[in-house]
Design a protein around this motif. Structure first.
Motif, short mmCIF file in Angstrom:
data_model
loop_
_atom_site.label_atom_id
_atom_site.label_comp_id
_atom_site.label_asym_id
_atom_site.label_seq_id
_atom_site.Cartn_x
_atom_site.Cartn_y
_atom_site.Cartn_z
N GLY A 202 54.28 51.55 -62.49
CA GLY A 202 54.35 50.32 -63.26
C GLY A 202 55.53 49.43 -62.95
N SER A 203 56.38 49.83 -62.01
CA SER A 203 57.54 49.01 -61.64
C SER A 203 57.13 47.99 -60.59
N GLN A 204 58.09 47.16 -60.18
CA GLN A 204 57.85 46.20 -59.11
C GLN A 204 58.83 46.43 -57.97
N ALA A 205 58.39 46.11 -56.77
CA ALA A 205 59.23 46.25 -55.58
C ALA A 205 59.22 44.92 -54.83
N ALA A 206 60.25 44.69 -54.04
CA ALA A 206 60.36 43.43 -53.31
C ALA A 206 59.38 43.42 -52.13
N TRP A 207 58.48 42.45 -52.14
CA TRP A 207 57.59 42.22 -50.99
C TRP A 207 58.31 41.35 -49.97
N TRP A 208 59.04 40.37 -50.46
CA TRP A 208 59.91 39.51 -49.65
C TRP A 208 61.22 39.36 -50.39
N GLN A 209 62.33 39.44 -49.67
CA GLN A 209 63.64 39.27 -50.29
C GLN A 209 64.52 38.41 -49.39
N ALA A 210 65.12 37.39 -49.97
CA ALA A 210 65.95 36.48 -49.19
C ALA A 210 67.23 37.16 -48.75
N HIS A 211 67.63 36.93 -47.51
CA HIS A 211 68.93 37.40 -47.05
C HIS A 211 70.04 36.71 -47.84
N GLN A 212 69.85 35.43 -48.09
CA GLN A 212 70.73 34.65 -48.95
C GLN A 212 69.85 33.96 -49.98
N PRO A 213 70.18 34.04 -51.29
CA PRO A 213 69.34 33.38 -52.30
C PRO A 213 69.09 31.92 -51.93
N LEU A 214 67.85 31.50 -52.09
CA LEU A 214 67.42 30.18 -51.64
C LEU A 214 67.48 29.16 -52.78
N PRO A 215 68.35 28.15 -52.68
CA PRO A 215 68.35 27.10 -53.71
C PRO A 215 67.02 26.36 -53.72
N VAL A 216 66.58 25.98 -54.91
CA VAL A 216 65.35 25.19 -55.04
C VAL A 216 65.71 23.86 -55.68
N SER A 217 64.84 22.89 -55.53
CA SER A 217 65.12 21.57 -56.09
C SER A 217 65.03 21.61 -57.61
N ASP A 218 65.67 20.63 -58.26
CA ASP A 218 65.60 20.54 -59.71
C ASP A 218 64.15 20.38 -60.18
N GLY A 219 63.38 19.57 -59.45
CA GLY A 219 61.98 19.36 -59.82
C GLY A 219 61.17 20.64 -59.73
N TRP A 220 61.43 21.43 -58.68
CA TRP A 220 60.71 22.70 -58.51
C TRP A 220 61.04 23.64 -59.65
N ARG A 221 62.33 23.76 -59.96
CA ARG A 221 62.75 24.68 -61.02
C ARG A 221 62.22 24.24 -62.38
N GLN A 222 62.24 22.95 -62.65
CA GLN A 222 61.73 22.45 -63.93
C GLN A 222 60.24 22.71 -64.06
N ALA A 223 59.49 22.51 -62.97
CA ALA A 223 58.05 22.77 -63.02
C ALA A 223 57.76 24.25 -63.23
N ALA A 224 58.55 25.11 -62.58
CA ALA A 224 58.36 26.55 -62.74
C ALA A 224 58.70 26.99 -64.16
N THR A 225 59.77 26.43 -64.71
CA THR A 225 60.16 26.78 -66.08
C THR A 225 59.12 26.30 -67.09
#
Length: 272
Positions: A202-225
């Protein structure tokens, strides 16, 4: 002064009852803060505020967010990602925010036999118009063929493997893909850290993981939220290419769909 804090049972279990009670009465909780989700100012004395605990292997960081953005929760992240987030918050070694869409480095995937090199998954973040609503999307494309683990075949089975995990072929980009509850996109401190898939027990594992966390645009984050979901499109190597603008990415997605070379799913947003 007492704070209008929400402390979930999971957060309380991690920090302990004593620390949780101290926060609720205003001891150790900031009055003003920058929301860890939308990055705009908040005031825990005037508006409901969520406590968000980022937990690494050795370190934990308590952050705050508008309760209208995200609920109080525990967000597991790698220690490296957590330390990077702390550096960005404190102003040390800040990471510049690139314009969206932006390709991300990715974890290696299974290479084709005899290729001598691991294929790499590239991820682009962008907004995609579905119906009459802009949706936050991840577009995944490897830089080479992906074969079934253990197979000696040269055949690229990238899309087949994803369809076995609940993704579906896209015929019309204007139609919302199916929901895949077993997967999720991990956003922490306003950056994309990983795409998670079902793991063991029932746990989750990383299918893809960023080498460095990827910044996203304000619009992208607002839409996701707003929707608490993220769309993920996937295509085989060479089907999409690097597209510097969202309109060009949309055109490439439509072409891949017409060629039967695009799968997608909607997945929940994990974290902030």
């Amino acid at each position: 002064m007492p704070r209008m804090l929400d402390v979930s049972a999971d957060v309380r279990a991690e920090i302990g009852d004593e620390e949780a009670d101290r926060l609720l009465v205003g001891d150790g909780a900031p009055g003003n803060y920058d929301c860890t989700s939308c990055r705009t100012p908040g005031d825990s004395e005037q508006e409901r505020t969520s406590t968000v605990l980022f937990v690494g292997e050795e370190t934990a960081v308590l952050a705050f967010a508008h309760a209208t953005c995200i609920p109080s929760q525990v967000v597991p992240v790698s220690e490296e990602q957590l330390q990077g987030a702390v550096r960005s918050i404190t102003g040390e070694d800040p990471a510049p925010r690139p314009p969206a869409p932006e390709p991300a480095p990715a974890a290696p995937a299974a290479p084709a036999p005899g290729g001598g090199r691991q294929a790499t998954l590239g991820i682009t973040c962008g907004l995609v118009l579905v119906g009459d609503e802009l949706r936050p999307a991840l577009v995944v494309e490897p830089d080479g063929p992906i074969v079934r683990p253990g197979s000696t075949s040269q055949q690229d089975e990238f899309l087949t493997l994803l369809m076995e995990q609940g993704f579906r072929q896209v015929e019309d980009v204007n139609q919302l893909p199916v929901m895949n509850h077993g997967w999720s996109a991990l956003l922490a401190m306003g950056k994309l850290h990983a795409v998670l898939q079902p793991g063991n027990a029932g746990s989750q594992a990383a299918w893809w993981q960023a080498h460095q966390p990827l910044p996203v645009s304000d619009g992208w984050r607002q839409a996701a939220t707003k929707t608490q979901t993220v769309l993920m499109y996937a295509a085989p190597a060479g089907a999409i290419g690097h597209q510097p603008r969202e309109d060009l990415m949309r055109t490439a997605l439509e072409k891949a769909a017409r060629n039967g070379a695009l799968v997608a799913a909607v997945m929940p947003l994990a974290g902030t």
